[in-house]
Design a protein around this motif. Structure first.
Motif, mmCIF file in Angstrom:
data_model
loop_
_atom_site.group_PDB
_atom_site.id
_atom_site.type_symbol
_atom_site.label_atom_id
_atom_site.label_comp_id
_atom_site.label_asym_id
_atom_site.label_seq_id
_atom_site.Cartn_x
_atom_site.Cartn_y
_atom_site.Cartn_z
ATOM 1 N N SER A 98 0.854 -1.175 0.000
ATOM 2 C CA SER A 98 0.000 0.000 0.000
ATOM 3 C C SER A 98 0.897 1.233 0.000
ATOM 4 O O SER A 98 1.778 1.365 0.841
ATOM 5 C CB SER A 98 -0.912 0.000 1.226
ATOM 6 N N LYS A 99 0.654 2.129 -0.941
ATOM 7 C CA LYS A 99 1.464 3.338 -1.059
ATOM 8 C C LYS A 99 0.588 4.475 -1.557
ATOM 9 O O LYS A 99 -0.161 4.323 -2.517
ATOM 10 C CB LYS A 99 2.624 3.105 -2.041
ATOM 11 N N VAL A 100 0.684 5.636 -0.882
ATOM 12 C CA VAL A 100 -0.017 6.839 -1.326
ATOM 13 C C VAL A 100 0.996 7.705 -2.074
ATOM 14 O O VAL A 100 2.075 7.998 -1.562
ATOM 15 C CB VAL A 100 -0.598 7.617 -0.129
ATOM 16 N N ILE A 101 0.650 8.087 -3.300
ATOM 17 C CA ILE A 101 1.493 8.987 -4.098
ATOM 18 C C ILE A 101 0.777 10.322 -4.153
ATOM 19 O O ILE A 101 -0.333 10.421 -4.672
ATOM 20 C CB ILE A 101 1.739 8.420 -5.510
ATOM 21 N N ASP A 102 1.418 11.344 -3.607
ATOM 22 C CA ASP A 102 0.770 12.645 -3.505
ATOM 23 C C ASP A 102 1.153 13.625 -4.610
ATOM 24 O O ASP A 102 0.816 14.796 -4.549
ATOM 25 C CB ASP A 102 1.039 13.261 -2.136
ATOM 26 N N THR A 103 1.851 13.157 -5.625
ATOM 27 C CA THR A 103 2.236 13.999 -6.760
ATOM 28 C C THR A 103 1.510 13.511 -8.011
ATOM 29 O O THR A 103 1.556 12.324 -8.329
ATOM 30 C CB THR A 103 3.760 13.933 -6.989
ATOM 31 N N GLN A 104 0.866 14.433 -8.687
ATOM 32 C CA GLN A 104 0.142 14.065 -9.899
ATOM 33 C C GLN A 104 1.116 13.659 -10.997
ATOM 34 O O GLN A 104 2.223 14.180 -11.090
ATOM 35 C CB GLN A 104 -0.721 15.227 -10.370
ATOM 36 N N GLY A 105 0.689 12.707 -11.833
ATOM 37 C CA GLY A 105 1.518 12.283 -12.948
ATOM 38 C C GLY A 105 1.212 10.871 -13.379
ATOM 39 O O GLY A 105 0.293 10.231 -12.887
ATOM 40 N N SER A 106 2.021 10.378 -14.310
ATOM 41 C CA SER A 106 1.892 9.009 -14.810
ATOM 42 C C SER A 106 2.975 8.154 -14.164
ATOM 43 O O SER A 106 4.124 8.574 -14.046
ATOM 44 C CB SER A 106 2.053 8.971 -16.322
ATOM 45 N N TYR A 107 2.601 6.924 -13.816
ATOM 46 C CA TYR A 107 3.506 6.036 -13.100
ATOM 47 C C TYR A 107 3.441 4.632 -13.689
ATOM 48 O O TYR A 107 2.435 4.238 -14.281
ATOM 49 C CB TYR A 107 3.144 5.985 -11.611
ATOM 50 N N LYS A 108 4.518 3.907 -13.488
ATOM 51 C CA LYS A 108 4.573 2.505 -13.891
ATOM 52 C C LYS A 108 4.874 1.686 -12.645
ATOM 53 O O LYS A 108 5.765 2.033 -11.868
ATOM 54 C CB LYS A 108 5.659 2.280 -14.942
ATOM 55 N N ILE A 109 4.142 0.597 -12.453
ATOM 56 C CA ILE A 109 4.386 -0.307 -11.332
ATOM 57 C C ILE A 109 4.891 -1.626 -11.903
ATOM 58 O O ILE A 109 4.341 -2.140 -12.877
ATOM 59 C CB ILE A 109 3.123 -0.487 -10.460
ATOM 60 N N VAL A 110 5.968 -2.134 -11.319
ATOM 61 C CA VAL A 110 6.590 -3.376 -11.773
ATOM 62 C C VAL A 110 6.577 -4.367 -10.624
ATOM 63 O O VAL A 110 7.013 -4.042 -9.515
ATOM 64 C CB VAL A 110 8.047 -3.140 -12.238
ATOM 65 N N ALA A 111 6.059 -5.561 -10.883
ATOM 66 C CA ALA A 111 6.082 -6.647 -9.906
ATOM 67 C C ALA A 111 7.017 -7.724 -10.442
ATOM 68 O O ALA A 111 6.879 -8.167 -11.577
ATOM 69 C CB ALA A 111 4.684 -7.215 -9.695
ATOM 70 N N GLU A 112 7.971 -8.129 -9.609
ATOM 71 C CA GLU A 112 8.950 -9.134 -10.022
ATOM 72 C C GLU A 112 9.072 -10.189 -8.936
ATOM 73 O O GLU A 112 9.216 -9.863 -7.765
ATOM 74 C CB GLU A 112 10.307 -8.483 -10.265
ATOM 75 N N MET A 113 9.002 -11.442 -9.339
ATOM 76 C CA MET A 113 9.139 -12.572 -8.413
ATOM 77 C C MET A 113 10.412 -13.320 -8.771
ATOM 78 O O MET A 113 10.635 -13.668 -9.934
ATOM 79 C CB MET A 113 7.925 -13.497 -8.533
ATOM 80 N N VAL A 114 11.253 -13.560 -7.764
ATOM 81 C CA VAL A 114 12.491 -14.313 -7.942
ATOM 82 C C VAL A 114 12.370 -15.577 -7.102
ATOM 83 O O VAL A 114 12.241 -15.499 -5.878
ATOM 84 C CB VAL A 114 13.726 -13.490 -7.511
#
Length: 154
Positions: free
Chosen positions: A122-138
């Motif tokens: 869970s993360k709150v981002i307080d700056t407007q814009g476009s974002y990319k989220i990456v999930a990686e499993m090792v």
């Protein structure tokens, strides 16, 4: 006399090492569940050393600056019963890492392929814009898979 000593001390061990290494590699690669993975970690975007399904669950396409981004990751492969999960959020405009979380020693509960187990991202981002989220499993075998999605904060 000197050439014979040079051959015995320098050349003969190299020949034996090459033969022994070839025999060992041949034996290892003959086993059906083995693979030669010279670069187990993926550092480039979109690169995956193993082609297995991984999916980000619960990500919306748009969030407000006060709304938390809460996701889970679903993995449908028996090779990934335990391992480390990394979730990273990047700013697309600035190409900066905004948040990076690691969930170590993640093992699936019976009948479930949802991660993280016993924890949440869970993360709150307080700056407007476009974002990319990456999930990686090792996995414990150092096989990795990853996926990414984009979202905006307004």
């Amino acid at each position: 006399m000197v050439t014979k000593k040079v051959f015995v001390v320098f050349v003969l061990p190299i020949i034996f090492s090459l033969i022994f290494g070839s025999v060992v590699m041949n034996d290892i690669l003959q086993k059906p569940d083995r693979e030669l993975n010279m670069w187990p970690m993926s550092f480039s975007e979109g690169f995956s050393s193993y082609n297995a399904p991984i999916e980000i669950i619960g990500l919306s396409k748009q969030y407000s600056t006060s709304e938390p981004i809460e996701i889970q990751v679903k993995i449908d492969d028996v090779s990934f019963d335990c391992g480390d999960l990394y979730v990273t959020i990047y700013s697309i405009e600035k190409n900066d890492v905004i948040n990076q979380s690691g969930f170590f020693e993640q093992c699936f509960e019976k009948g479930s392929k949802i991660l993280p187990v016993g924890d949440e991202f869970s993360k709150v981002i307080d700056t407007q814009g476009s974002y990319k989220i990456v999930a990686e499993m090792v996995s414990k075998k150092l096989i990795n898979i990853s996926t990414s999605e984009t979202f905006t904060v307004k």
